[in-house]
Design a protein around this motif. Structure first.
Motif, PDB file in Angstrom:
ATOM      1  N   GLN A  96      24.340 -23.051 -19.984  1.00 12.88           N
ATOM      2  CA  GLN A  96      23.706 -21.734 -20.034  1.00 12.88           C
ATOM      3  C   GLN A  96      23.559 -21.149 -18.630  1.00 12.88           C
ATOM      4  N   GLY A  99      26.858 -19.742 -17.749  1.00 14.86           N
ATOM      5  CA  GLY A  99      26.981 -18.440 -18.389  1.00 14.86           C
ATOM      6  C   GLY A  99      26.266 -17.353 -17.613  1.00 14.86           C
ATOM      7  N   LEU A 103      27.809 -13.944 -15.718  1.00 17.56           N
ATOM      8  CA  LEU A 103      27.281 -12.581 -15.917  1.00 17.56           C
ATOM      9  C   LEU A 103      26.924 -11.938 -14.578  1.00 17.56           C
ATOM     10  N   ILE A 108      32.858 -11.584 -18.111  1.00 22.25           N
ATOM     11  CA  ILE A 108      32.474 -11.801 -19.511  1.00 22.25           C
ATOM     12  C   ILE A 108      32.359 -13.292 -19.769  1.00 22.25           C
ATOM     13  N   ALA A 109      31.224 -13.699 -20.328  1.00 23.89           N
ATOM     14  CA  ALA A 109      31.004 -15.104 -20.683  1.00 23.89           C
ATOM     15  C   ALA A 109      31.236 -15.261 -22.182  1.00 23.89           C
ATOM     16  N   GLU A 110      32.271 -16.029 -22.546  1.00 22.25           N
ATOM     17  CA  GLU A 110      32.486 -16.328 -23.970  1.00 22.25           C
ATOM     18  C   GLU A 110      31.733 -17.599 -24.305  1.00 22.25           C
ATOM     19  N   MET A 111      30.724 -17.466 -25.184  1.00 19.91           N
ATOM     20  CA  MET A 111      29.905 -18.604 -25.593  1.00 19.91           C
ATOM     21  C   MET A 111      29.840 -18.642 -27.108  1.00 19.91           C
ATOM     22  N   LYS A 117      22.811 -17.179 -26.141  1.00 13.05           N
ATOM     23  CA  LYS A 117      23.207 -16.087 -25.234  1.00 13.05           C
ATOM     24  C   LYS A 117      22.011 -15.227 -24.818  1.00 13.05           C
ATOM     25  N   ASP A 269      25.766  -7.299 -24.707  1.00 11.38           N
ATOM     26  CA  ASP A 269      25.807  -8.360 -25.717  1.00 11.38           C
ATOM     27  C   ASP A 269      26.835  -7.962 -26.779  1.00 11.38           C
ATOM     28  N   SER A 430      28.992  -6.586 -17.002  1.00 12.13           N
ATOM     29  CA  SER A 430      29.324  -7.915 -17.510  1.00 12.13           C
ATOM     30  C   SER A 430      29.004  -7.957 -18.997  1.00 12.13           C
ATOM     31  N   MET A 432      28.757 -10.660 -22.844  1.00 10.15           N
ATOM     32  CA  MET A 432      28.790 -11.990 -23.468  1.00 10.15           C
ATOM     33  C   MET A 432      29.072 -11.836 -24.959  1.00 10.15           C
ATOM     34  N   THR A 433      29.792 -12.799 -25.505  1.00 10.39           N
ATOM     35  CA  THR A 433      30.159 -12.787 -26.918  1.00 10.39           C
ATOM     36  C   THR A 433      30.696 -14.152 -27.289  1.00 10.39           C
TER      37      THR A 433
END
Length: 931
Positions: A96, A99, A103, A108-111, A117, A269, A430, A432-433
């Motif tokens: 985390q 991640g 950001l 882009i953080a793919e989690m 997230k 998000d 930035s 995340m997804t």
């Protein structure tokens, strides 16, 4: 082979990036050990010192905004990790923190689903909020904006930051402590994990999940929208951030501007949903247009009489409907016009094209629903209803006529922007997804964003089966029912994904016939969304969902104790609000015991089973559905059951598979189940994704033309609103206007050949005064002398009215003229865009033609703005109260005289159809008095 070997030795680019960031995570963990020994008060003071350092050191602030990982960033992340432990009882996993660093760097953080997230974002938000430049956290709906801000609020509040929330109903909130006194007591007593056992008189049980803990620690207090934006961090939806930007650029006073901190840093998000799926639809603020709505009724009657493939051709792949020659002649005959493409019939042709699209491309319960006599759009990616949103350009009106509901007035664009160009306003962006890697190329090309895939905290145990493909939909639905029956008898929780409301309701009917109890989650039942999803992991649960993107609630195996406790209380005729603390605590304990027992059984059955009934156009949406199973190391299974009659297969890839089935002589009811078929389907999806990418790219290319103009207009508008350079603007406008007109009205170069009358007439029209052309050697000298003359007239006006008053009048005149002409310009561009593709038939690139035309139109608009502003300012007169009163009195007398004449001539009776004429005149006069 060589590439595979290199990757094996040195790793992929993604693996190398994650490895590099792990070094910083180790440094954060070292800092955490130091912070662990500090008291709450010392942590708070340390955060204050860091805030002061970052906000006052310009060089450091720029480095943080640019995404550099400095010692201060390491300390900030360690503080957030420590604050998370102490306030809401959550400690960042190492992945985390990775991640959060991604950001912070503007990537882009793919989690995966369930990796936390919401918590990840707080670290990047905190360190960037210390710059005092503002951070926007963008969510897909209002509920998630409120939930995330309130849930994570204690971390920010503990570290000294304010948090705001904006919602689509124009409500806005600030996050506050539930009890400031108890919080201060917790700080002084140096309690390390607040929700566990502290404030027992407020917190009924330690079994309450995090949703309840956030409500216990913080609350949302209503505030002004501007105040919500002035907070260090602001949570809200993509639509509201975009609309507020447009509203700010329509404001008539600085006090009405809400985005006071501008656009510094945004964390999006569900970034794929917002920046890709929704990017095809621009944000539009509109007002009523003048088009006659009767054209839609006439067009609808005609379309119902036209025959497919004879009178028109439907291209489902490109989502277009085109009239044939026969269809054009038939339409002209039915409408009673000689030439449908005549300029005077342009509105009728437009209505006919939209009616064709409404009838043959837009399906009820797929693209929209009808509720309470209103057509409501369904978001194709989330399955949610979009209240207040309307299709533009008359499409919504055409669908309203088709469905027989009251037609609403067509709107005209007042301001618009695409999500691509709105989010490019941010200095750092930035997101995340759970699914971004498949769209990495588009993110890089359009937004300049890199995608980093973050490893999961625990290994993924989910098993994804190959697709099963049947010949017909009937066979497919029977196979789905049989599969559900078989697994339901074991007690296993099942989540079934559909692509439309129509499919979800069809499946629901089939399950009812089989006597299988189930829940349906779609646009018609979205009110129970969180509850349905939260309990989808219970024993025997069967849940049908229309798309699972951006739902924001995890499916917990065994169920959610809090929601189950509410059900237990409901059976006893109570609610959490009316129950005593002892009753609530007892219900929670019962619920916790039930969910734990059910979780053990579900784990033995193999976890959640996810069944997809159709492939979506985008692989990401399928992956989001799959991601609901196997969260946080839980077991799970997924399988897609398809047919060759599904839209994707039928339009893009079914022929090849059909031939394969015929060649192999697959009997009815038997599926093809192989990796090769799955690969063929994925290739079809890739083709659709590539096509949709080109559509979005083309939309952006067209909007970029307008965006350059938009930024120019908004920049001038902000200067005018702030009262900056008003006199400079006026003097510049005077010269520009006179220069243009001198060259236009005096085409000859030699002064002795000049015909001066047209220019002198123009000067009188512009200034209201007789101005004789002074002698000059050439045009440049003439322009200089005329400019000085007109500037002198403005200076005299300034002297007469006073600097303060003329400044305010100038501001109002410039603002009104700019807004009026910009709205007209947008309307003209809309119409230009509609027909520009026809230039392609002349072997011209429509985009290049659009750029040329739009540039010419903008130049023309700007000249009109300068000309009308100068004319208004030079002719403006300020009347005294006494003069205004006399003018109103004269108008009243004139109105009474006209009324007597109207009654005498019998006109009064005819006016009754539209309301009494006498009342309208009086209202107008009263309105003038008030002004």
């Amino acid at each position: 082979m060589v590439g595979w070997l290199i990757k094996k030795i040195i790793g992929t680019k993604n693996e190398r990036e994650v490895k590099r960031l792990r070094r910083y995570v180790r440094q954060i963990s070292e800092k955490e050990k130091e912070l662990d020994s500090l008291t709450n008060r010392e942590i708070i003071e340390l955060s204050k010192e860091l805030h002061l350092k970052v906000s006052t050191d310009e060089h450091l602030r720029e480095r943080i905004i640019n995404g550099e990982i400095t010692d201060e960033v390491i300390l900030g992340f360690a503080l957030v990790r420590e604050a998370g432990k102490r306030t809401i009882g959550l400690r960042f996993f190492d992945v985390q923190l990775i991640g959060g660093l991604v950001l912070h760097q503007g990537k882009i953080a793919e989690m995966k689903t369930g990796e936390g997230k919401t918590l990840v974002a707080t670290s990047a938000v905190y360190i960037n909020a210390l710059t005092d430049k503002g951070v926007h956290v963008v969510t897909v709906n209002d509920y998630l904006a409120r939930r995330d801000a309130q849930w994570m609020g204690p971390i920010y509040k503990f570290l000294g930051l304010d948090v705001g929330v904006i919602n689509s109903d124009y409500s806005s909130y600030k996050v506050e402590w539930v009890s400031e006194e108890l919080v201060q007591e917790a700080i002084e007593k140096d309690l390390r994990v607040w929700p566990k056992g502290y404030f027992e008189e407020v917190l009924p049980s330690e079994l309450i999940d995090m949703t309840a803990k956030k409500a216990f620690l913080t609350k949302l207090e209503p505030c002004e929208r501007r105040e919500a934006y002035q907070a260090h961090a602001t949570y809200g939806t993509n639509n509201e951030f975009g609309f507020d930007y447009l509203r700010d650029n329509m404001a008539i006073s600085l006090d009405d501007i809400v985005q006071v901190k501008g656009h510094n840093f945004a964390i999006v998000d569900e970034v794929d949903s917002i920046l890709i799926d929704e990017a095809r639809t621009p944000l539009i603020i509109s007002g009523p247009s003048q088009m006659d709505t009767s054209a839609y009724y006439r067009a609808d009657q005609v379309v119902r009489k036209l025959k497919k493939d004879e009178d028109f051709i439907v291209d489902e792949k490109n989502r277009t409907v085109i009239l044939t020659e026969q269809g054009i002649r038939k339409s002209e005959e039915l409408l009673g016009v000689d030439n449908l493409y005549d300029v005077k019939n342009i509105d009728l042709l437009h209505a006919l094209n939209q009616a064709l699209r409404a009838h043959h491309l837009f399906k009820r319960d797929v693209h929209y629903i009808v509720r309470d006599g209103e057509v409501l759009i369904v978001d194709e990616f989330t399955g949610r209803v979009l209240p207040g949103r309307r299709w533009s350009d008359g499409l919504h009106q055409a669908i309203e006529v088709k469905e027989g509901v009251p037609i609403q007035q067509e709107n005209q664009t007042l301001a618009s922007i695409t999500f691509q160009n709105y989010f490019k306003l941010y200095k750092k962006l930035s997101g995340m997804t759970g699914t971004a890697e498949t769209e990495a190329l588009e993110f890089k090309e359009i937004y300049g964003l890199d995608v980093v895939v973050i490893p999961t905290h625990k290994p993924v145990k989910r098993h994804d089966h190959p697709d099963m493909v049947y010949k017909t939909k009937k066979e497919k639905w029977q196979a789905v029912i049989n599969y559900i029956k078989e697994e339901h008898q074991k007690g296993r929780p099942i989540l079934v994904g559909t692509v439309s409301i129509e499919d979800s309701e069809h499946l629901s009917e089939l399950l009812k016939k089989e006597g299988i109890p189930h829940n349906v989650l779609n646009a018609k039942h979205h009110e129970r969304e969180a509850e349905i999803i939260a309990q989808a992991g219970r024993l025997n649960a069967v849940t049908i969902s229309t798309n699972m993107a951006g739902r924001g609630t995890d499916i917990l195996l065994g169920g959610n104790p809090e929601y189950l406790a509410k059900e237990i209380l409901a059976k006893r005729g109570k609610t959490p609000e009316t129950a005593t603390q002892e009753e609530w605590k007892q219900a929670l304990e019962e619920a916790y015991k039930i969910t734990q027992e059910e979780k053990e059984k579900v784990l033995q059955l193999g976890g959640l089973l996810v069944i997809g009934t159709e492939r979506h156009e985008s692989r990401r949406i399928d992956n989001q559905l799959r991601g609901r199973a196997g969260r946080q190391g839980d077991p799970g299974e997924t399988r897609f059951i398809l047919s060759l009659e599904d839209d994707l297969m039928r339009i893009f890839g079914g022929d090849r598979v059909k031939k394969m089935m015929e060649f192999l002589k697959i009997p009815e009811g038997e599926p093809i189940e192989s990796r090769m078929v799955t690969k063929a389907i994925e290739n079809a999806q890739k083709r659709v994704e590539a096509q949709n990418f080109q559509i979005r790219k083309r939309l952006l290319e067209y909007d970029n033309v307008m965006n350059t103009q938009r930024l120019t207009v908004y920049s001038i508008r902000r200067d005018i609103l702030e009262g900056k350079y008003l006199k400079e603007y006026v003097e510049e406008f005077i010269r520009d206007v006179l220069e243009e007109k001198v060259h236009q009205l005096l085409p000859e170069e030699e002064p002795e050949l000049w015909e001066t009358k047209p220019l002198e007439d123009y000067l009188k029209e512009l200034t209201g005064r007789d101005i004789k052309l002074p002698p000059a050697r050439d045009k440049e000298e003439l322009i200089e002398k005329l400019t000085n003359t007109v500037k002198q007239i403005y200076a005299e006006k300034e002297e007469t009215l006073g600097k303060e008053l003329i400044s305010e009048i100038t501001r109002i005149v410039l603002l009104n003229n700019l807004d009026h002409l910009w709205r007209e310009h947008l309307h003209v561009l809309d119409r230009l865009r509609e027909g520009i593709y026809l230039r392609g038939y002349a072997s011209r690139d429509p985009l290049i033609e659009y750029k040329k035309e739009a540039f010419y139109l903008f130049e023309n608009m700007m000249f009109k703005f300068k000309e009308s502003s100068i004319s208004d300012l030079l002719k403006v007169e300020v009347k005294s109260q006494e003069e205004l009163k006399q003018e109103v009195q004269r108008e009243e007398e004139q109105a009474e005289k006209l009324l007597k004449q109207a009654v005498f001539s019998g006109v009064e009776g005819k006016a009754d159809q539209k309301g009494p004429r006498r009342k309208t005149l009086k209202e107008r006069l009263q309105s003038k008095r008030r002004r």
